[in-house]
Motif scaffolding. Structure first.
Motif, PDB file in Angstrom:
ATOM      1  N   SER A  29       8.748  13.269   7.538  1.00  0.00           N
ATOM      2  CA  SER A  29       9.137  13.366   6.131  1.00  0.00           C
ATOM      3  C   SER A  29       7.974  13.819   5.266  1.00  0.00           C
ATOM      4  O   SER A  29       8.141  14.643   4.363  1.00  0.00           O
ATOM      5  CB  SER A  29       9.592  11.997   5.608  1.00  0.00           C
ATOM      6  N   HIS A  30       6.806  13.253   5.524  1.00  0.00           N
ATOM      7  CA  HIS A  30       5.629  13.656   4.752  1.00  0.00           C
ATOM      8  C   HIS A  30       5.361  15.149   4.916  1.00  0.00           C
ATOM      9  O   HIS A  30       5.076  15.854   3.954  1.00  0.00           O
ATOM     10  CB  HIS A  30       4.390  12.872   5.208  1.00  0.00           C
ATOM     11  N   LYS A  77      -4.287  17.470   4.104  1.00  0.00           N
ATOM     12  CA  LYS A  77      -4.610  16.291   3.288  1.00  0.00           C
ATOM     13  C   LYS A  77      -3.812  15.056   3.698  1.00  0.00           C
ATOM     14  O   LYS A  77      -4.179  13.949   3.339  1.00  0.00           O
ATOM     15  CB  LYS A  77      -4.300  16.592   1.807  1.00  0.00           C
ATOM     16  N   GLU A  79      -2.516  11.869   5.341  1.00  0.00           N
ATOM     17  CA  GLU A  79      -3.252  10.843   6.070  1.00  0.00           C
ATOM     18  C   GLU A  79      -2.894  10.819   7.559  1.00  0.00           C
ATOM     19  O   GLU A  79      -3.747  10.557   8.400  1.00  0.00           O
ATOM     20  CB  GLU A  79      -2.952   9.490   5.411  1.00  0.00           C
TER      21      GLU A  79
ATOM     22  N   TYR B 124      10.130   3.856   0.390  1.00  0.00           N
ATOM     23  CA  TYR B 124       9.198   4.690   1.156  1.00  0.00           C
ATOM     24  C   TYR B 124       9.521   6.171   0.934  1.00  0.00           C
ATOM     25  O   TYR B 124       8.658   6.960   0.578  1.00  0.00           O
ATOM     26  CB  TYR B 124       9.298   4.319   2.639  1.00  0.00           C
ATOM     27  N   ILE B 128       7.160   9.166  -1.208  1.00  0.00           N
ATOM     28  CA  ILE B 128       6.375  10.138  -0.427  1.00  0.00           C
ATOM     29  C   ILE B 128       5.733  11.206  -1.325  1.00  0.00           C
ATOM     30  O   ILE B 128       4.530  11.412  -1.273  1.00  0.00           O
ATOM     31  CB  ILE B 128       7.223  10.780   0.697  1.00  0.00           C
ATOM     32  N   HIS B 133      -0.544   8.277  -0.232  1.00  0.00           N
ATOM     33  CA  HIS B 133      -0.029   7.824   1.050  1.00  0.00           C
ATOM     34  C   HIS B 133       0.820   6.588   0.785  1.00  0.00           C
ATOM     35  O   HIS B 133       0.647   5.926  -0.230  1.00  0.00           O
ATOM     36  CB  HIS B 133      -1.184   7.482   1.997  1.00  0.00           C
ATOM     37  N   ASN B 134       1.731   6.297   1.705  1.00  0.00           N
ATOM     38  CA  ASN B 134       2.544   5.093   1.529  1.00  0.00           C
ATOM     39  C   ASN B 134       2.834   4.459   2.870  1.00  0.00           C
ATOM     40  O   ASN B 134       2.704   5.095   3.918  1.00  0.00           O
ATOM     41  CB  ASN B 134       3.832   5.415   0.747  1.00  0.00           C
ATOM     42  N   ARG B 149      -6.594  -0.774   4.002  1.00  0.00           N
ATOM     43  CA  ARG B 149      -6.509   0.681   4.096  1.00  0.00           C
ATOM     44  C   ARG B 149      -5.939   1.274   2.810  1.00  0.00           C
ATOM     45  O   ARG B 149      -6.345   2.352   2.374  1.00  0.00           O
ATOM     46  CB  ARG B 149      -5.632   1.052   5.306  1.00  0.00           C
ATOM     47  N   ARG B 152      -8.709   1.496   0.458  1.00  0.00           N
ATOM     48  CA  ARG B 152      -9.643   2.551   0.873  1.00  0.00           C
ATOM     49  C   ARG B 152      -9.091   3.923   0.493  1.00  0.00           C
ATOM     50  O   ARG B 152      -9.792   4.757  -0.086  1.00  0.00           O
ATOM     51  CB  ARG B 152      -9.873   2.479   2.393  1.00  0.00           C
ATOM     52  N   LEU B 153      -7.802   4.140   0.779  1.00  0.00           N
ATOM     53  CA  LEU B 153      -7.204   5.448   0.482  1.00  0.00           C
ATOM     54  C   LEU B 153      -7.133   5.707  -1.015  1.00  0.00           C
ATOM     55  O   LEU B 153      -7.385   6.826  -1.476  1.00  0.00           O
ATOM     56  CB  LEU B 153      -5.799   5.531   1.085  1.00  0.00           C
ATOM     57  N   ARG B 158     -10.487  12.231  -3.627  1.00  0.00           N
ATOM     58  CA  ARG B 158      -9.778  12.309  -4.907  1.00  0.00           C
ATOM     59  C   ARG B 158      -8.913  11.062  -5.018  1.00  0.00           C
ATOM     60  O   ARG B 158      -8.005  10.860  -4.212  1.00  0.00           O
ATOM     61  CB  ARG B 158      -8.909  13.560  -4.904  1.00  0.00           C
ATOM     62  N   ASP B 307     -11.431  17.903  -3.886  1.00  0.00           N
ATOM     63  CA  ASP B 307     -10.220  18.175  -3.109  1.00  0.00           C
ATOM     64  C   ASP B 307     -10.207  19.649  -2.701  1.00  0.00           C
ATOM     65  O   ASP B 307     -10.005  20.527  -3.546  1.00  0.00           O
ATOM     66  CB  ASP B 307      -9.000  17.847  -3.982  1.00  0.00           C
TER      67      ASP B 307
END
Lengths: 102, 560
Positions: A29-30, A77, A79, B124, B128, B133-134, B149, B152-153, B158, B307
């Motif tokens: 999905s990402h 980019k 993760e 979720y 996105i 991030h998720n 985490r 951290r992210l 950026r 970035d």
């Protein structure tokens, strides 16, 4: 324009991206979300786990256009994306599948 | 992992402990069914102060206010379903302005996911595209990895928002915890390539008409001092994006203030003439560049950004440097020659004299510019200035003497009306010693006015300056300028009595319309402790000028 040169044209206008990714629900999905939000169609998708199954490899067949470079940077980019490699349209991974789509 | 005595803890208790260990002392949210185990665990925390927002979007912006004021990731919480969907706007806003945020949402139990359970939504999936991030957490064990985490992210590279969605059964799952993970801190950033620095320095040394273009990344990186030092050493006239305001004091001799759609004529005209544009932590946003093909048409471009995907995204850079802008500027400055640059600076000063920002009425506190100036006259640089979105935001961006990085809290990329009040509350909670002013409009304030209750409950030191023209001012302005004066759905026919509303919520109030000496009343209101609503009517016909029509070239400004 004859059939061969049309096919060649199409081949020139395509690219294959090879992505190493973590294997869990949501990674796909990402990745495809980055394309769909830009109205950038993904022509072909292949995914299989590799090694012990914690990682997967995604193959994307996309049209080559001016945005592709930015797309690759955006994919890098993410993760869960570990590596991105860019190939020409002549890459065999999709070619071999053609018989399943006849 | 550090060794501890083994404890049996639920997922909810683990979350709270990890937040405590992370150093979180204030967070904002609203409880609901699917996040009640975490709230129950948080009730036992002596370290965390939970700020109860009155709408989840308010909670998200309160956290944003904390993060924008301090640069440290802040936390907001919501339950599943509508709780999560109400957070979305604040998360998207954080993404576009690169604000470090950790959003924690409750989710229905794993066995019920996908069944259209009560208050189930695909949090979720929804988040996105608006997060860095998720996570959808699958076990209590995973929380030990995911929570650090997430921090951290949010803080690395950026900055940006990270969402952690935690099913209720995971919150209730008890596990043995023998060791605690290290807290999440920002990853180190690879050093920039020295050969690119050398090329950039050579370009700056050779340029005749360079301009330094600062973006929000300069503030995020803590590089304001370095940027000002570079400008001074190399004699660089400096423009700032909306997000960078405060990076260079606006009254600095080299400052040209904000560029773009509502920049001063001199600013956009200077950019039109420059032969080198040094973009630092800026992303060539369309509100800054206008028509891209006509932006700095004669200029070579050096683009410095953390970035890599920003480099060459909008405009191809002659030298693109991926890296932390503070680290890059530290390497770049010694290689740049000291330069008085008399001819170019004299020319730019000529442009400033001939085409300054016009601020009619600035000495009259009953005008829009005058009110902004009068507020500034009562305060020093320690005050923080938040805004909502609209005409008032642009007027404040133009006319408030911002002099300090992180002094300025505004919704830039997403342009979210309703941002101002909760963001100001967050900033006031993070830095209680400061006076936080929230400039707002009568349109914006109504979009999160319920947070008056939160401000009153917390005694947050926010002064809400409501510039009331009974209009959605920027819409009215665009309809006037570009839609044949067909004014539609932008004039309010009915309006609440904002003074009574604020009083009803428990705020102190001042109506400048009724004060014979508005400056004195303003000074008194701004010196009070706690939340105060300061109401002032302004003229509906006033426009934000100059203005570059959307899609037009920056040099083709209207008015001003």
């Amino acid at each position: 324009m004859n059939a061969t040169s049309q096919a060649e044209n199409q081949a020139l206008a395509r690219a294959v991206l090879e992505l190493d990714v973590n294997n869990h629900a949501g990674v796909m999905s990402h990745v495809v979300g980055l394309f769909s939000r830009r109205a950038y169609n993904v022509e072909g998708i292949l995914v299989m786990p590799v090694g012990d199954g914690t990682k997967s490899r995604i193959w994307l067949l996309v049209n080559e256009d001016a945005r592709l470079e930015q797309m690759v940077k955006q994919v890098e980019k993410l993760e869960d994306v570990l590596a991105v490699r860019r190939h020409g349209a002549d890459h065999r991974v999709f070619e071999r599948l053609e018989e399943f789509f006849r | 992992m550090e060794k501890q005595t083994t404890e049996t803890l639920t997922g909810a208790q683990i979350v709270v402990r990890l937040l405590e260990r992370q150093g979180v002392r204030t967070l904002s949210g609203i409880p609901g069914g699917a996040i009640l185990p975490i709230y129950d665990a948080m009730s036992q925390s002596t370290l965390i102060h939970h700020v109860l927002a009155r709408h989840e979007q308010g909670a998200g912006f309160i956290a944003q206010g904390m993060a924008r004021a301090t640069g440290i990731p802040a936390v907001c919480m919501a339950s599943s379903g509508p709780g999560a969907t109400n957070l979305l706007t604040a998360i998207a806003d954080a993404k576009l302005d690169s604000i470090p945020l950790v959003a924690i949402t409750g989710q229905v139990a794993r066995a019920m996911i996908g069944t259209d359970a009560f208050q189930e939504v695909d949090t979720y999936g929804l988040t996105i595209p608006i997060t860095k991030h998720n996570f959808l957490v699958n076990s209590a064990e995973e929380l030990l990895e995911v929570i650090p985490r997430a921090f951290r992210l949010a803080a690395s590279g950026r900055p940006g928002p990270v969402l952690v969605d935690i099913p209720k059964d995971v919150q209730n799952q008890a596990i043995e915890v023998a060791e605690w993970p290290a807290i999440g801190v920002a990853d180190p950033i690879p050093a920039p390539a020295p050969e690119l620095i050398a090329r950039a320095a050579a370009m700056i040394n050779e340029a005749e008409r360079p301009i330094l273009y600062l973006g929000g990344g300069v503030v995020h990186s803590g590089a304001s001092g370095l940027a000002v030092a570079l400008a001074e050493k190399a004699g660089l006239p400096t423009v700032m994006t909306l997000m960078a305001l405060g990076a260079m004091p606006v009254d600095h001799a080299l400052s040209l203030g904000m560029l773009g759609m509502h920049g001063a004529r001199c600013t956009n005209l200077a950019l039109d003439e420059c032969d080198l544009l040094i973009a630092v932590g800026a992303r060539f946003d369309d509100r800054a560049t206008g028509k891209v093909a006509a932006f700095c048409p004669q200029a070579k471009i050096i683009h410095i950004d953390i970035d890599p995907s920003e480099l060459d995204k909008i405009k191809a850079a002659h030298v693109g440097i991926a890296g932390d802008v503070a680290a890059v500027l530290k390497m770049l400055s010694p290689e740049v020659e000291s330069h008085l640059r008399k001819r170019w600076l004299t020319h730019v000063n000529g442009l400033k004299a001939a085409h300054p920002l016009r601020t009619p009425g600035i000495d009259d506190a009953r005008t829009h510019y005058g009110l902004i100036r009068a507020v500034a006259d009562c305060l020093d640089d320690e005050a923080a200035i938040a805004t909502d979105v609209g005409q008032h935001q642009m007027w404040v961006a133009q006319a408030y003497p911002l002099r300090r990085p992180r002094q300025w809290l505004t919704s830039g990329g997403l342009g979210t009306m309703g941002f101002g009040l909760p963001a100001a509350i967050g900033a006031a909670l993070a830095e209680p010693e400061r006076t936080v002013v929230c400039f707002t409009g009568d349109g914006s304030i109504l979009m999160n006015i319920q947070e008056f209750a939160t401000a009153a409950e917390e005694g947050a030191n926010v002064k809400i300056v409501l510039m009331n023209n009974a209009t959605l001012g920027l819409v009215y302005q665009q309809q006037t300028m570009f839609y044949g004066e067909r004014i539609y759905a932008s004039k309010f026919k009915g309006q609440p009595d904002f003074i009574k509303v604020a009083e009803g919520f428990g705020l102190a109030t001042v109506d400048l319309d009724k004060e014979s000496d508005p400056r004195a009343a303003l000074a008194e209101a701004l010196s009070m402790r706690g939340p105060v609503l300061i109401h002032a009517s302004i003229d509906r016909q006033q426009q934000v000028l100059p203005m570059v029509a959307p899609g037009a070239a920056n040099k083709d400004m209207i008015g001003g």
